[in-house]
Each structure stands twice: as structure tokens, then as C-alpha cells.
Design an enzyme around this catalytic site. Structure first.
Site, mmCIF file in Angstrom:
data_model
loop_
_atom_site.group_PDB
_atom_site.id
_atom_site.type_symbol
_atom_site.label_atom_id
_atom_site.label_comp_id
_atom_site.label_asym_id
_atom_site.label_seq_id
_atom_site.Cartn_x
_atom_site.Cartn_y
_atom_site.Cartn_z
ATOM 1 N N LYS A 82 105.785 16.923 3.757
ATOM 2 C CA LYS A 82 105.330 15.802 3.487
ATOM 3 C C LYS A 82 103.783 16.325 2.926
ATOM 4 C CE LYS A 82 106.735 12.944 6.412
ATOM 5 N NZ LYS A 82 106.848 10.853 6.640
ATOM 6 N N THR B 172 98.471 1.653 2.813
ATOM 7 C CA THR B 172 99.345 3.281 3.477
ATOM 8 C C THR B 172 100.112 2.853 4.864
ATOM 9 O OG1 THR B 172 97.239 4.444 4.201
ATOM 10 C CG2 THR B 172 97.505 5.344 2.223
ATOM 11 N N GLY C 282 103.561 2.717 6.655
ATOM 12 C CA GLY C 282 104.483 2.225 6.656
ATOM 13 C C GLY C 282 104.722 3.406 5.628
ATOM 14 N N THR C 283 104.205 3.910 5.297
ATOM 15 C CA THR C 283 104.482 5.062 3.896
ATOM 16 C C THR C 283 105.361 6.187 4.037
ATOM 17 O OG1 THR C 283 102.131 5.254 3.021
ATOM 18 C CG2 THR C 283 103.669 6.778 2.249
ATOM 19 N N GLY C 284 105.586 6.699 5.545
ATOM 20 C CA GLY C 284 106.509 7.688 6.615
ATOM 21 C C GLY C 284 107.645 7.215 6.279
ATOM 22 N N CYS C 285 108.004 5.723 6.653
ATOM 23 C CA CYS C 285 109.127 5.036 7.096
ATOM 24 C C CYS C 285 109.596 4.570 6.081
ATOM 25 C CB CYS C 285 108.922 3.489 7.469
ATOM 26 S SG CYS C 285 108.097 3.237 9.349
#
Length: 576
Positions: free
Chosen positions: A201, A281, A283-286
Site C-alpha cells: 500500500k 482515514t 481504519g483504512t487498512g482494515c
């Protein structure tokens, strides 16, 4: 063996709980639901956190975590798995043991029998709080990565993972990811840890459009996916000419996959979208990893799953409610529940409606703006009789076109709208004078123009414009008028772009008998009219977004007029 099943694919998340609701299993379950999946969860730890940060973490006892995973797998047919935050090595080992125990019971090949598994190696929260003990990182690398279909580290996590595998005795410097080229090489390097694919990412890295162009040029097999950016398809010069991409910052994610038939061979895809200036943003990765798991559970292949998940996450940030919390707020996980036919206008895609229309009608649009008539005209080899036949019929067509804009003025309910339509009528009258000069240069008098017989193609097209104007609203009439306005603008820019120079090109300007026609439609006056037309139709669509049925009506008119425009060129070539 599953004892029960549902009509929705069931997805399992093994992750921590976020009391603030923006990340962890809360984000995962919302994402699963938004994708039409049934969400199940095994909680690795409880956190006391909100949008401003993590205040405390309480790990789940490893025995209890193992029971949670076993309980779910023994009863529910899980179609995909996502792992997020683990707390320590014991916690991590418990989850992996439960997975291996269940899937080894049903098959001697654990990796072959386990459903798609997406591992998000969460190490640090958005606010900078450490969420994973160092001992757990090594365990994840050694035991979980080989089970994974995909791992999704960000820049910091990728650097940390690479550093953990280096020998303490080595003098090699720690790996740093600073450029898009670095991302490509690191993503490929991470494949050696055993997962089938890596999604590196790029949210923590600044990338410019020229970086993408340079990397794509250096890697001919690289696949480039652009979402939220003005499409790069053919025959869209009128859209790109007004787009200022200077200084535009992109977020680029790199997907590197091994081939099923040969792990030594990889395919790489990069996903580009504009960087959003947003604090929503958390919790974007989750959310991204959960969306990928959901897409895989629904049957998508990995590349499509990632593409859709990246777009879903991007829209979640773009449509988020910034009023939630005082720090990094959550995404809008349910943006897809409100049906939107036309994408939102953004600085990087200022003409979403027109882009959609051209994209959907790409075949007939290309046949129109790259017609043989246009090509021969650009080469200066179009027979004079064909051009004269065209210009005489176009003179008659402009009467219909001016009357249609007069109808648009009559239908308008504001002075600016009335003024805009009226100005177009005046522009048409000026274009008529241009036609008269053209014809005079070829020996055709104004009296001969007035007495020319109307061709069936002219009558059909003109009659259709007036019919749409009488039965439709202002937007529908604009749809009918756009094909002509935008198409000629596209033709002008396309010919100008392909002017023959030392580096190539096929359009000949010197001694071309039609040079004035090319310069008129590529010129600033006509292109200014194109810009006004684009802004007008986009403003109409944004102010009154269409339902799917209404858009279908808009598109039908656009497509029909594009066909009629092509038919007009056909008429000129056939002298009909």
C-alpha cells in the site's frame, strides 16, 4: 464440514476490537455487510480507542481466541478469511493453530484446502500506537504468510518485515521505500515470504503522474489501473485538454502476484487514484483488506478483488462524515447503499458524465470522430466533391441546430441559462458565415446554398433534434446537442494532435485545402464553446442526479445522435 449455510458468503475476520468503531472487526463487519456478505469474527484483543488514538489494549487469552476460531469454522462454511491485529506470539499462534487444525482435518494439504486468506500485518495504528509485540511479527512471517493468498503491508510495515529477516550479523543497511520503483522491487521481494501475492500500500508515499508514466515506460509488462482519475481512453482529447494535472499527487498501491504454474514468474499491477486531503482515514487498512476478502469470497479473481476493494475504500474516504470525532475519523462504509449513477465531480475528473457517455459508446464514438472522411480531410486527400457535398448539407443542418438551441433557451428558467443558449445560437450564425466563405472559396454562391436539396441524413438528424427538443426537458435536449458540439471539438483536437512533424504524425497542414476547417475546430473560439458545453451538462447532472432509468434515457439520446453524426459523414462520403 459445514452444518449450516446462508445465501450470503460467510467471511471470517480475526482481528482486534475498536471501541471507537472505525477500525478492527467493527470496520471489517461493516465492510462485509456492505458487500452483501455474512460477517463472523474472532477477537484477538480489546482496545480502548477513539478517533484521537489508542489508550489501552487488553489481549484475548490465547486459549479463548483458539476456541472462537474453532467454534466458527466447525459450524459455518467460511468462504474467505481476513486477519488483522494480533497482540503477541501466543495470540498469533493460537489463531494459526486453529486454522491448521480445522483445514488439516479435511485435507492433508492445509494450504490447498484453506479458503482465500488475506493477511493485513497490522503493526502500528494510524495515530502511531504500537499494536503488535515484536515476537509476534516473526511468528506471522514464518507461519501465517505461507498460508496467505495475499498480504497487505503499508510502507512502514513492509520495511519492518524486511528488517526482521535480516541477520543480526549483516552489514546491509535497512531497506527504505522512497519511490515507486522501490515499491515495485519490495513487493516482488516480499513474495519470498511464501504468500501467493503481495499488495504493498502506498498511502504513506507521495507519487506524481510523471512517476507513474516513467515507471510504466521502464516496465512494459506492468499493468496500470486508474480509478478516480480522468480516463485515458482513446478519443477523449476534449476532456483532457482542460485537465490540469500539474502537481497532482497520487496514491499508488502495488500488487505483485506469483503465477499458478510458476512461482518464479510474477505479474505486477499498480492501482492509482488521486490523493484525498481528508482526516477520515481511521481504519483504512482494515477496510481495504476486509473488502478484498469479501470480493474473494464472492468469487472475484485477485486482481479484480483488489481493484474493486481499492475503489470501495477510496469512495469510503471521499464520502466520509468528517464530523465524527476530534481526530482521524472513520470511513463511510455504506456509501454503496445510496445508488449513484454518475460519479462525483472531482478535480481529477471534472467531467464524469461526459466520460461515462463516451466510455459506454466507445465503439460508435470512435467510428464518428475517426471517420474516413476526417482522416482524408486531415491528409488533404478528401475529394473536393465530397467536402462540398458535406459543407452544403451542414449548412442546412445548422438551421435545425440553431432552432434546437432556441428551444433550449425557451425551456430555460434562469437568465444565465437563457443567455448561454442564446449565445450558442449567435455562435451558430457565425459558423454559418464561415460556411458561406468556405463555399464561396469553392465557387458556390449563397443563392446556390439556399436552393440545395436536403439529404435524408440531414433531415433525419435535424428532425430528431427538434423531436427531442419538443418532448424532453432541458437536460435531454442538451444530450441531443452535445454529440455535435463535442464531436467536432474532438475531431479538431485529434487532427491537431496528429499534425505531421519530424517525429511522425499523418495530418498534413501545408497546402491542405481544408486547413481553415481544421484550424477553426481546433481553435480557441470553438474549444471555448466546447468547455462551456461540458461545464453546462455536468452542472445539470450534478444539480439533479439522474435515476438509473433517467440516465438510460439520456444515454439513448446521446448514442442515437452519435450514430446520426457518423451517418452524416457517411452521407458525405457516399454523396447521397
Amino acid at each position: 464440514m459445514s452444518k449450516s449455510s446462508t445465501t450470503q458468503p460467510a467471511i471470517l475476520t480475526i482481528a482486534g476490537s475498536d471501541s471507537g468503531g472505525g477500525a478492527g472487526i467493527q470496520a471489517d463487519l461493516k465492510t462485509f455487510a456492505a458487500h452483501g456478505c455474512y460477517g463472523t469474527s474472532a477477537i484477538t484483543a480489546l482496545t480502548a480507542q477513539n478517533t484521537t488514538g489508542v489508550q489501552d489494549v487488553l489481549p484475548t487469552p490465547s486459549e479463548f481466541l483458539q476456541k472462537q476460531v474453532t467454534s466458527i469454522l466447525s459450524d459455518i462454511d467460511i468462504k474467505a478469511i481476513k486477519t488483522g491485529m494480533f497482540f503477541d506470539a501466543s495470540n498469533t499462534q493460537a489463531a494459526i493453530t486453529a486454522l491448521k487444525s480445522h483445514y488439516s482435518t479435511n485435507s492433508s494439504d492445509v494450504i490447498g484446502s484453506i479458503p482465500p486468506l488475506v493477511c493485513d500485518p497490522v503493526c502500528v495504528s494510524t495515530s502511531g500506537h504500537t499494536l503488535l509485540e515484536p515476537s509476534a511479527i516473526d511468528y506471522i512471517i514464518e507461519w501465517l504468510f505461507p498460508l496467505a493468498t495475499l498480504i497487505t503491508p503499508n510502507k512502514t510495515e513492509a520495511e519492518l518485515i524486511l528488517s526482521r529477516r535480516k541477520s543480526a550479523a549483516t552489514t546491509e543497511a535497512s531497506r527504505s521505500i522512497e519511490t515507486l520503483e522501490d515499491m515495485l522491487s519490495v513487493a516482488e521481494e516480499l513474495l519470498c515470504y511464501g504468500s501467493k501475492a503481495v499488495l504493498l500500500k502506498g498511502g504513506h508515499l507521495t507519487v506524481l503522474p510523471e512517476d507513474v508514466r516513467n515507471v510504466a515506460a521502464n516496465h512494459p509488462t506492468l499493468q496500470v489501473v486508474r480509478d478516480g482519475i480522468m480516463p485515458n481512453g482513446d478519443n477523449m482529447e476534449i476532456l483532457h485538454t482542460n485537465l490540469n494535472s500539474a502537481g497532482m499527487q497520487l496514491v499508488v498501491d502495488v500488487l505483485c502476484e506469483t503465477r499458478d504454474d510458476d512461482r518464479q514468474k510474477q505479474t505486477t499491477t499498480i492501482f492509482c487514484h488521486p490523493r484525498l486531503e481528508s482526516t477520515s482515514t481511521h481504519g483504512t487498512g482494515c477496510t481495504l483488506s476486509a473488502a478484498i476478502a469479501a470480493e474473494l469470497g464472492l468469487g472475484s479473481n485477485l486482481t479484480n478483488a483488489v481493484r474493486r476493494a481499492v475503489k470501495y475504500t477510496y469512495l469510503g474516504i471521499e464520502t466520509a462524515n468528517s464530523a465524527i470525532g476530534h481526530g482521524h475519523g472513520p470511513l463511510n462504509h455504506f456509501h454503496s447503499m445510496g445508488e449513484t449513477v454518475i460519479p462525483k465531480i472531482t478535480p481529477t475528473n471534472p467531467y464524469p458524465l461526459t466520460s461515462l457517455l463516451i466510455h459506454r459508446s466507445a465503439h460508435i464514438w470512435k467510428a464518428y470522430v475517426e471517420h474516413e472522411f476526417v482522416r482524408l480531410l486531415g491528409q488533404g486527400s478528401l475529394p473536393l466533391e465530397n467536402f462540398i457535398h458535406f459543407i452544403r448539407q451542414d449548412y442546412l443542418y445548422l438551421k435545425y441546430y440553431a432552432r434546437a438551441y432556441a428551444l433550449l433557451s425557451a425551456k430555460s428558467n434562469s437568465f444565465p441559462a437563457i443567455d448561454s443558449a442564446t449565445q450558442t445560437v449567435l455562435n451558430v450564425l457565425q459558423e454559418v458565415n464561415t460556411h458561406k466563405k468556405f463555399c464561396a472559396s469553392f465557387g458556390i454562391t449563397e443563392d446556390q446554398l439556399a436552393r440545395i436539396k436536403e439529404s435524408p441524413a440531414t433531415a433525419a438528424y435535424g428532425g430528431y433534434l427538434i423531436d427531442v427538443g419538443l418532448r424532453g426537458d432541458t437536460t435531454l435536449l442538451l444530450m441531443a446537442l452535445l454529440a455535435c458540439l463535442l464531436g467536432y471539438g474532438e475531431v479538431g483536437l485529434w487532427l491537431k494532435k496528429n499534425v505531421k512533424t519530424g517525429d511522425g504524425g499523418w495530418v498534413i497542414m501545408q497546402n491542405n485545402p481544408y486547413i481553415q476547417w481544421i484550424e477553426d475546430y481546433a481553435g480557441e473560439r470553438y474549444q471555448r464553446a466546447v468547455r462551456i458545453g461540458l461545464e453546462t451538462i455536468e452542472a445539470h447532472a450534478a444539480a439533479d442526479p439522474p435515476s438509473p432509468n433517467r440516465f438510460k434515457e439520456w444515454y439513448a439520446v446521446w448514442e442515437r445522435c452519435t450514430e446520426l453524426e457518423k451517418g452524416f459523414w457517411d452521407m458525405a462520403m457516399n454523396l447521397s
